[in-house]
Design a protein around this motif. Structure first.
Motif, PDB file in Angstrom:
ATOM      1  N   LEU A   1       5.159   0.317 -12.577  1.00  0.00           N
ATOM      2  CA  LEU A   1       4.922   1.702 -12.165  1.00  0.00           C
ATOM      3  C   LEU A   1       6.227   2.406 -11.811  1.00  0.00           C
ATOM      4  CD1 LEU A   1       1.723   1.352  -9.945  1.00  0.00           C
ATOM      5  CD2 LEU A   1       1.902   2.540 -12.140  1.00  0.00           C
ATOM      6  N   LEU A   2       7.082   1.713 -11.109  1.00  0.00           N
ATOM      7  CA  LEU A   2       8.371   2.287 -10.731  1.00  0.00           C
ATOM      8  C   LEU A   2       9.205   2.583 -11.975  1.00  0.00           C
ATOM      9  CD1 LEU A   2      10.120   3.092  -8.343  1.00  0.00           C
ATOM     10  CD2 LEU A   2      11.029   0.778  -8.317  1.00  0.00           C
ATOM     11  N   PHE A   3       9.220   1.668 -12.916  1.00  0.00           N
ATOM     12  CA  PHE A   3       9.966   1.862 -14.165  1.00  0.00           C
ATOM     13  C   PHE A   3       9.426   3.061 -14.935  1.00  0.00           C
ATOM     14  CE2 PHE A   3      10.300   1.077 -18.744  1.00  0.00           C
ATOM     15  CZ  PHE A   3      11.673   1.085 -18.879  1.00  0.00           C
ATOM     16  N   LEU A   4       8.089   3.150 -15.043  1.00  0.00           N
ATOM     17  CA  LEU A   4       7.483   4.271 -15.760  1.00  0.00           C
ATOM     18  C   LEU A   4       7.772   5.596 -15.064  1.00  0.00           C
ATOM     19  CD1 LEU A   4       4.051   2.737 -16.812  1.00  0.00           C
ATOM     20  CD2 LEU A   4       6.001   3.285 -18.279  1.00  0.00           C
ATOM     21  N   LYS A   5       7.694   5.606 -13.757  1.00  0.00           N
ATOM     22  CA  LYS A   5       7.967   6.835 -13.008  1.00  0.00           C
ATOM     23  C   LYS A   5       9.421   7.263 -13.205  1.00  0.00           C
ATOM     24  CE  LYS A   5       7.596   9.106  -8.650  1.00  0.00           C
ATOM     25  NZ  LYS A   5       6.699   9.387  -7.618  1.00  0.00           N
ATOM     26  N   LEU A   6      10.341   6.327 -13.136  1.00  0.00           N
ATOM     27  CA  LEU A   6      11.753   6.651 -13.325  1.00  0.00           C
ATOM     28  C   LEU A   6      12.024   7.098 -14.754  1.00  0.00           C
ATOM     29  CD1 LEU A   6      13.475   3.806 -11.302  1.00  0.00           C
ATOM     30  CD2 LEU A   6      13.253   6.198 -10.655  1.00  0.00           C
TER      31      LEU A   6
ATOM     32  N   TYR B   1       0.826  -1.198   0.000  1.00  0.00           N
ATOM     33  CA  TYR B   1       0.000   0.000   0.000  1.00  0.00           C
ATOM     34  C   TYR B   1       0.872   1.263   0.000  1.00  0.00           C
ATOM     35  CZ  TYR B   1      -3.666   3.244   1.523  1.00  0.00           C
ATOM     36  OH  TYR B   1      -4.549   4.287   1.605  1.00  0.00           O
ATOM     37  N   ALA B   2       1.885   1.284   0.842  1.00  0.00           N
ATOM     38  CA  ALA B   2       2.751   2.456   0.961  1.00  0.00           C
ATOM     39  C   ALA B   2       3.579   2.677  -0.300  1.00  0.00           C
ATOM     40  CB  ALA B   2       3.668   2.310   2.169  1.00  0.00           C
ATOM     41  N   ILE B   3       4.091   1.606  -0.888  1.00  0.00           N
ATOM     42  CA  ILE B   3       4.902   1.743  -2.104  1.00  0.00           C
ATOM     43  C   ILE B   3       4.061   2.304  -3.239  1.00  0.00           C
ATOM     44  CG2 ILE B   3       6.114   0.450  -3.908  1.00  0.00           C
ATOM     45  CD1 ILE B   3       7.216  -1.354  -1.685  1.00  0.00           C
ATOM     46  N   ILE B   4       2.848   1.813  -3.386  1.00  0.00           N
ATOM     47  CA  ILE B   4       1.980   2.350  -4.434  1.00  0.00           C
ATOM     48  C   ILE B   4       1.686   3.829  -4.162  1.00  0.00           C
ATOM     49  CG2 ILE B   4      -0.309   2.228  -5.497  1.00  0.00           C
ATOM     50  CD1 ILE B   4      -0.172  -0.781  -5.205  1.00  0.00           C
ATOM     51  N   SER B   5       1.494   4.201  -2.894  1.00  0.00           N
ATOM     52  CA  SER B   5       1.270   5.613  -2.550  1.00  0.00           C
ATOM     53  C   SER B   5       2.450   6.476  -2.975  1.00  0.00           C
ATOM     54  CB  SER B   5       1.060   5.771  -1.045  1.00  0.00           C
ATOM     55  OG  SER B   5      -0.103   5.126  -0.626  1.00  0.00           O
ATOM     56  N   VAL B   6       3.650   5.993  -2.721  1.00  0.00           N
ATOM     57  CA  VAL B   6       4.845   6.748  -3.091  1.00  0.00           C
ATOM     58  C   VAL B   6       4.993   6.821  -4.606  1.00  0.00           C
ATOM     59  CG1 VAL B   6       7.372   6.719  -3.008  1.00  0.00           C
ATOM     60  CG2 VAL B   6       6.052   6.282  -0.941  1.00  0.00           C
ATOM     61  N   ILE B   7       4.788   5.716  -5.285  1.00  0.00           N
ATOM     62  CA  ILE B   7       4.942   5.690  -6.743  1.00  0.00           C
ATOM     63  C   ILE B   7       3.926   6.596  -7.424  1.00  0.00           C
ATOM     64  CG2 ILE B   7       4.695   4.241  -8.793  1.00  0.00           C
ATOM     65  CD1 ILE B   7       5.964   1.976  -7.187  1.00  0.00           C
ATOM     66  N   LEU B   8       2.689   6.555  -6.951  1.00  0.00           N
ATOM     67  CA  LEU B   8       1.657   7.388  -7.566  1.00  0.00           C
ATOM     68  C   LEU B   8       1.731   8.831  -7.082  1.00  0.00           C
ATOM     69  CD1 LEU B   8      -1.382   4.943  -7.506  1.00  0.00           C
ATOM     70  CD2 LEU B   8       0.157   5.458  -9.406  1.00  0.00           C
ATOM     71  N   ALA B   9       2.570   9.096  -6.083  1.00  0.00           N
ATOM     72  CA  ALA B   9       2.787  10.440  -5.550  1.00  0.00           C
ATOM     73  C   ALA B   9       1.486  11.108  -5.139  1.00  0.00           C
ATOM     74  CB  ALA B   9       3.547  11.295  -6.558  1.00  0.00           C
ATOM     75  N   THR B  10       0.613  10.357  -4.519  1.00  0.00           N
ATOM     76  CA  THR B  10      -0.615  10.944  -4.000  1.00  0.00           C
ATOM     77  C   THR B  10      -0.293  11.641  -2.686  1.00  0.00           C
ATOM     78  OG1 THR B  10      -1.176   8.883  -2.885  1.00  0.00           O
ATOM     79  CG2 THR B  10      -2.107   9.209  -5.062  1.00  0.00           C
ATOM     80  N   PRO B  11      -1.099  12.630  -2.316  1.00  0.00           N
ATOM     81  CA  PRO B  11      -0.823  13.296  -1.037  1.00  0.00           C
ATOM     82  C   PRO B  11      -0.912  12.292   0.104  1.00  0.00           C
ATOM     83  CG  PRO B  11      -2.630  14.360  -2.224  1.00  0.00           C
ATOM     84  CD  PRO B  11      -2.246  13.151  -2.982  1.00  0.00           C
ATOM     85  N   ARG B  12       0.103  12.306   0.962  1.00  0.00           N
ATOM     86  CA  ARG B  12       0.116  11.362   2.068  1.00  0.00           C
ATOM     87  C   ARG B  12      -0.165  12.077   3.363  1.00  0.00           C
ATOM     88  NH1 ARG B  12       5.591   9.061   1.536  1.00  0.00           N
ATOM     89  NH2 ARG B  12       5.860  10.847   0.251  1.00  0.00           N
TER      90      ARG B  12
END
Length: 183
Positions: free
Chosen positions: A174-179, A104-115
């Motif tokens: 997702l991580l690859f696309l974000k990078l 859950y936390a990794i997806i939050s970081v990858i999607l850069a949603t407000p935490r």
């Protein structure tokens, strides 16, 4: 369709460590069943309580949830004691909860949603209630003739294992696309 050979990739399937429902052993052992059910239901509870990926996680807390499974597994591996299925299920469930927090936390970081505030808070109450309820059903259904229970637990194990595998693949994508887009 016989799924035992496929599930053998993910679990040892030792009969002495597997719940027996409807005169058949489930597809995975008690610990793996706990991991898969713990991950699946905990992830759902996190989504229901906090919404889609809006919280960060206390990593130390998440890793601490794995410690009971490590202690249980190592004490068996060194023949210090023999664990019971209900202990394997609980320690596996806690490990599955840990994976759900981190996922859950990794997806939050990858999607850069407000935490907002860090987990956990009160979500542990419904997560523990689900664990105790399912453990009660498992223990009471040993050698029962209710075919639905066997299908339910096997289906949850299969679905959760597939969800977990595809979830990891999606995380990497997702991580690859974000990078790729932000480098």
């Amino acid at each position: 369709m016989n799924l035992k050979p496929i599930m053998r990739i993910l679990c040892h399937q030792r009969e002495d460590r597997t719940y027996k429902v409807c005169d058949n052993y489930l597809l995975v052992c008690g610990r793996c069943l706990g991991i898969y059910i713990g991950f699946f239901f905990s992830f759902i509870v996190l989504l229901l309580i906090y919404g889609f990926f809006t919280r960060s996680v206390n990593v130390l807390y998440a890793f601490a949830l794995i410690i009971p499974m490590v202690i249980d597994g190592m004490s068996q591996a060194f023949n210090l004691r023999e664990s019971k299925n209900w202990i394997r299920f609980i320690t596996g469930y806690l490990a599955g909860l840990s994976v759900a927090y981190i996922f859950y936390a990794i997806i939050s970081v990858i999607l850069a949603t407000p935490r907002f505030a860090k987990l956990p808070y009160f979500e542990f109450i419904p997560i523990a209630a689900v664990m105790l309820f399912l453990l009660f059903i498992l223990e009471k259904s040993q050698n029962s003739k209710i075919i639905f229970l066997k299908k339910f637990f096997n289906s949850i194990a299969i679905f959760s294992a597939v969800f977990l595998v595809f979830g990891v693949i999606i995380l990497y994508a997702l991580l690859f696309l974000k990078l790729k887009f932000f480098s």
